[in-house]
Design an enzyme around this catalytic site. Sequence first.
Site, mmCIF file in Angstrom:
data_model
loop_
_atom_site.group_PDB
_atom_site.id
_atom_site.type_symbol
_atom_site.label_atom_id
_atom_site.label_comp_id
_atom_site.label_asym_id
_atom_site.label_seq_id
_atom_site.Cartn_x
_atom_site.Cartn_y
_atom_site.Cartn_z
ATOM 1 N N LYS A 1 3.613 0.508 3.078
ATOM 2 C CA LYS A 1 3.116 -0.406 4.025
ATOM 3 C C LYS A 1 3.128 -1.725 3.228
ATOM 4 O O LYS A 1 2.710 -1.706 2.196
ATOM 5 C CB LYS A 1 1.791 -0.193 4.452
ATOM 6 C CG LYS A 1 1.681 1.181 5.659
ATOM 7 C CD LYS A 1 0.291 0.974 6.126
ATOM 8 C CE LYS A 1 0.045 2.368 6.372
ATOM 9 N NZ LYS A 1 -1.579 2.846 6.374
ATOM 10 N N ARG B 1 -11.322 15.854 7.130
ATOM 11 C CA ARG B 1 -12.344 16.134 5.871
ATOM 12 C C ARG B 1 -13.566 16.552 6.344
ATOM 13 O O ARG B 1 -14.205 15.846 7.185
ATOM 14 C CB ARG B 1 -12.349 15.011 4.904
ATOM 15 C CG ARG B 1 -10.962 14.602 4.270
ATOM 16 C CD ARG B 1 -11.111 13.279 3.382
ATOM 17 N NE ARG B 1 -10.042 12.664 3.338
ATOM 18 C CZ ARG B 1 -9.815 11.335 3.162
ATOM 19 N NH1 ARG B 1 -10.985 10.694 2.930
ATOM 20 N NH2 ARG B 1 -8.786 10.672 3.467
ATOM 21 N N GLY C 1 -10.219 8.310 7.839
ATOM 22 C CA GLY C 1 -11.266 8.492 6.634
ATOM 23 C C GLY C 1 -12.186 7.662 7.131
ATOM 24 O O GLY C 1 -12.215 6.723 7.733
ATOM 25 N N HIS D 1 -13.015 2.908 0.042
ATOM 26 C CA HIS D 1 -12.965 2.132 1.069
ATOM 27 C C HIS D 1 -13.726 1.077 0.762
ATOM 28 O O HIS D 1 -14.269 0.022 1.424
ATOM 29 C CB HIS D 1 -13.651 2.447 2.340
ATOM 30 C CG HIS D 1 -12.833 3.543 3.189
ATOM 31 N ND1 HIS D 1 -13.622 4.671 3.924
ATOM 32 C CD2 HIS D 1 -11.713 3.913 3.331
ATOM 33 C CE1 HIS D 1 -12.844 5.189 4.498
ATOM 34 N NE2 HIS D 1 -11.511 4.909 4.084
ATOM 35 N N GLU E 1 -8.018 -4.829 5.177
ATOM 36 C CA GLU E 1 -7.974 -4.790 3.692
ATOM 37 C C GLU E 1 -6.891 -5.686 3.156
ATOM 38 O O GLU E 1 -6.880 -6.095 1.941
ATOM 39 C CB GLU E 1 -7.728 -3.321 3.315
ATOM 40 C CG GLU E 1 -9.030 -2.493 3.851
ATOM 41 C CD GLU E 1 -8.910 -1.093 4.117
ATOM 42 O OE1 GLU E 1 -9.145 -0.416 3.032
ATOM 43 O OE2 GLU E 1 -8.426 -0.838 5.032
ATOM 44 N N ASN F 1 0.840 -1.167 -0.137
ATOM 45 C CA ASN F 1 0.084 0.006 -0.125
ATOM 46 C C ASN F 1 0.862 1.255 -0.030
ATOM 47 O O ASN F 1 1.489 1.775 1.003
ATOM 48 C CB ASN F 1 -0.847 -0.118 1.280
ATOM 49 C CG ASN F 1 -1.929 1.127 1.359
ATOM 50 O OD1 ASN F 1 -1.761 2.026 0.453
ATOM 51 N ND2 ASN F 1 -2.881 0.947 2.337
ATOM 52 N N ARG G 1 -9.379 9.701 20.079
ATOM 53 C CA ARG G 1 -9.283 9.589 21.424
ATOM 54 C C ARG G 1 -8.726 10.904 22.284
ATOM 55 O O ARG G 1 -9.153 10.982 23.348
ATOM 56 C CB ARG G 1 -7.774 8.673 21.483
ATOM 57 C CG ARG G 1 -8.214 7.176 21.059
ATOM 58 C CD ARG G 1 -6.920 6.401 21.061
ATOM 59 N NE ARG G 1 -6.299 6.893 19.811
ATOM 60 C CZ ARG G 1 -5.449 6.069 19.180
ATOM 61 N NH1 ARG G 1 -5.066 4.727 19.908
ATOM 62 N NH2 ARG G 1 -4.806 6.427 17.976
ATOM 63 N N GLY H 1 -10.690 2.124 12.784
ATOM 64 C CA GLY H 1 -9.957 2.400 14.096
ATOM 65 C C GLY H 1 -11.188 2.906 15.234
ATOM 66 O O GLY H 1 -11.169 2.468 16.295
ATOM 67 N N ARG I 1 -2.656 -1.961 -3.342
ATOM 68 C CA ARG I 1 -3.888 -1.125 -3.320
ATOM 69 C C ARG I 1 -3.800 -0.065 -4.157
ATOM 70 O O ARG I 1 -2.724 0.479 -4.141
ATOM 71 C CB ARG I 1 -3.833 -0.746 -1.796
ATOM 72 C CG ARG I 1 -5.355 0.154 -1.333
ATOM 73 C CD ARG I 1 -5.059 0.818 -0.217
ATOM 74 N NE ARG I 1 -6.186 1.726 0.058
ATOM 75 C CZ ARG I 1 -6.438 2.578 0.676
ATOM 76 N NH1 ARG I 1 -5.511 3.054 1.396
ATOM 77 N NH2 ARG I 1 -7.530 3.401 0.847
ATOM 78 N N GLY J 1 -14.617 2.695 14.771
ATOM 79 C CA GLY J 1 -15.718 1.707 14.802
ATOM 80 C C GLY J 1 -15.378 0.467 15.545
ATOM 81 O O GLY J 1 -16.336 -0.032 16.323
ATOM 82 N N GLU J 2 -14.211 0.214 15.517
ATOM 83 C CA GLU J 2 -13.882 -1.107 16.325
ATOM 84 C C GLU J 2 -13.459 -0.835 17.391
ATOM 85 O O GLU J 2 -13.610 -1.780 18.338
ATOM 86 C CB GLU J 2 -12.449 -1.560 15.647
ATOM 87 C CG GLU J 2 -12.755 -2.160 14.098
ATOM 88 C CD GLU J 2 -11.140 -2.252 13.442
ATOM 89 O OE1 GLU J 2 -10.245 -2.611 13.910
ATOM 90 O OE2 GLU J 2 -11.418 -2.199 12.186
ATOM 91 N N ASN J 3 -12.982 0.401 18.064
ATOM 92 C CA ASN J 3 -12.562 0.573 19.228
ATOM 93 C C ASN J 3 -13.657 1.429 20.243
ATOM 94 O O ASN J 3 -13.329 1.468 21.432
ATOM 95 C CB ASN J 3 -11.221 1.088 19.265
ATOM 96 C CG ASN J 3 -10.166 0.104 18.827
ATOM 97 O OD1 ASN J 3 -9.796 -0.911 19.274
ATOM 98 N ND2 ASN J 3 -9.638 0.682 17.650
HETATM 99 P P1 AMP Z 1 -7.717 4.129 11.238
HETATM 100 O O1 AMP Z 1 -7.640 5.193 10.263
HETATM 101 O O2 AMP Z 1 -8.653 3.008 10.936
HETATM 102 O O3 AMP Z 1 -6.506 3.642 11.791
HETATM 103 O O4 AMP Z 1 -8.614 4.891 12.633
HETATM 104 C C1 AMP Z 1 -7.968 5.979 13.275
HETATM 105 C C2 AMP Z 1 -8.814 6.407 14.192
HETATM 106 O O5 AMP Z 1 -9.198 5.545 15.207
HETATM 107 C C3 AMP Z 1 -8.385 7.736 15.048
HETATM 108 O O6 AMP Z 1 -9.348 8.543 15.200
HETATM 109 C C4 AMP Z 1 -8.021 7.115 16.632
HETATM 110 O O7 AMP Z 1 -8.543 8.085 17.631
HETATM 111 C C5 AMP Z 1 -9.290 5.979 16.459
HETATM 112 N N1 AMP Z 1 -8.972 5.059 17.426
HETATM 113 C C6 AMP Z 1 -7.901 4.073 17.356
HETATM 114 N N2 AMP Z 1 -7.836 3.382 18.653
HETATM 115 C C7 AMP Z 1 -8.717 3.820 19.282
HETATM 116 C C8 AMP Z 1 -9.347 3.549 20.530
HETATM 117 N N3 AMP Z 1 -8.602 2.389 21.378
HETATM 118 N N4 AMP Z 1 -10.313 4.079 21.073
HETATM 119 C C9 AMP Z 1 -10.917 5.055 20.355
HETATM 120 N N5 AMP Z 1 -10.599 5.601 19.349
HETATM 121 C C10 AMP Z 1 -9.635 5.162 18.542
#
Ligand code: AMP
Length: 402
Positions: free
Chosen positions: A14, A241, A212, A180, A386, A7, A285, A332, A91, A334-336
């Site tokens: 990456k 954005r 994003g 995406h 991905e 990527n 965060r 990031g 990618r 949505g998962e966390n």
């Molecule tokens: P990504 O582009 O998918 O790597 O996501 C980045 C975003 O995920 C950033 O806004 C981070 O603050 C958020 N993020 C990553 N880890 C956590 C976490 N443990 N809790 C809340 N947000 C997180």
Amino acid sequence: MKILVINCGSSSIKYQFYSLGESRILAKGIVEKIGMKGSFLKHEKESGQKVLFEGEILDHKIGIEYILGVMSSVKHGCIGSLDEVNAVGHRVVHGGEEFSESVLITDEVIVALEKFSELAPLHNPPNLKGIYAVKSVIPDIPQVAVFDTAFHHTMPQHVFMYAIPYALYKKYGIRRYGFHGTSHKYVSNRACEILGVNPKEVKVITCHLGNGTSACAIKYGESVDTSMGFTPVEGLIMGTRSGDIDMGAVTYIMDKERIGTKSASILFNKHSGLLGITGISSDSREIRAAAFEKGDERCLLAIKMFDYRIKKYIGAYAAAMGGLDVLVFTGGIGENSDITRTGVCENLEFLGIEIDQQINEGLRGEERVISKEGSRVKVMVVPTNEELMIAIDTQHIVDNKK
Ligand code: AMP
């Protein structure tokens, strides 16, 4: 089959090296600061051991040489020789109207990708640099392009068109493409796999919430709408954005601030979104910490705006598909972030969305159903992957070529 997934960004590469048959990631890492002072390669072995190499990585070709060099080195390598790399999957952000699926990279494909650089000037040129670099270092290896746009090719014309003079669509390809796609495809298929349902029988909304962000309506296995458009700036609020904005406001700002298209593009792509509203950070965060620990008003506002925009799209997509069976969170945030998932799903019981807070609270980066037993819509967290999707597509294309 051993596949190297790449990527390429403007100053980074990456990579992940898969042995797909054995479901192993043999190595992964990143080259950063290409062409700048202090460039380096961070390599991680399968054991988790990390190694750092600093050096003059002047361009993407040298970056690729570094990666292949460490992968095949006696001390840190995972292969005896480069012959063990069977294919490279890239990618590629924009596949224009031409590519509805991943494709083996030939000279004709490269010509088409060069053409799409106009549509994705920030992304396609570095993606192409990676392709050229691999071509020059290991010329005979099959290379495959996996597009962010391809999954959305199934959007019907009345969805992907903008209501502007039709001639502009024909002349410049001005329409909604969506991005995406690899992530939306992966998490929707994975969600169906976990639930044991046939993707062709369900209506799914996927929310990719990272730096994003985009949402996608997937009806019976096909993308029928998505929030990003001609460029990745349309739709949900993102780290930097703006997402949706009245174009009247854009021209007004340009007039008032006396800025041209370049500056306007930087303003809406790099200085807007969460960063623009909070004035503090694009990182959710940090925003959450400022909002909940210090009561920062603008951070509280940004969180509300972020969640509300997603909620609005969920409503719209449920209407567009005539129902909803599965809602998936990934990326990031949505998962966390349990707080985001809660904020988005609040008051959506009328759509059949009911989160089980005991499962949701504190859940991070794990595949789980987070809705209540009786919830009509299954709400899920599915970490995106991905790179794996790119590896699988690459294997598929290379196998079919034989
Ligand atoms: P990504 O582009 O998918 O790597 O996501 C980045 C975003 O995920 C950033 O806004 C981070 O603050 C958020 N993020 C990553 N880890 C956590 C976490 N443990 N809790 C809340 N947000 C997180």
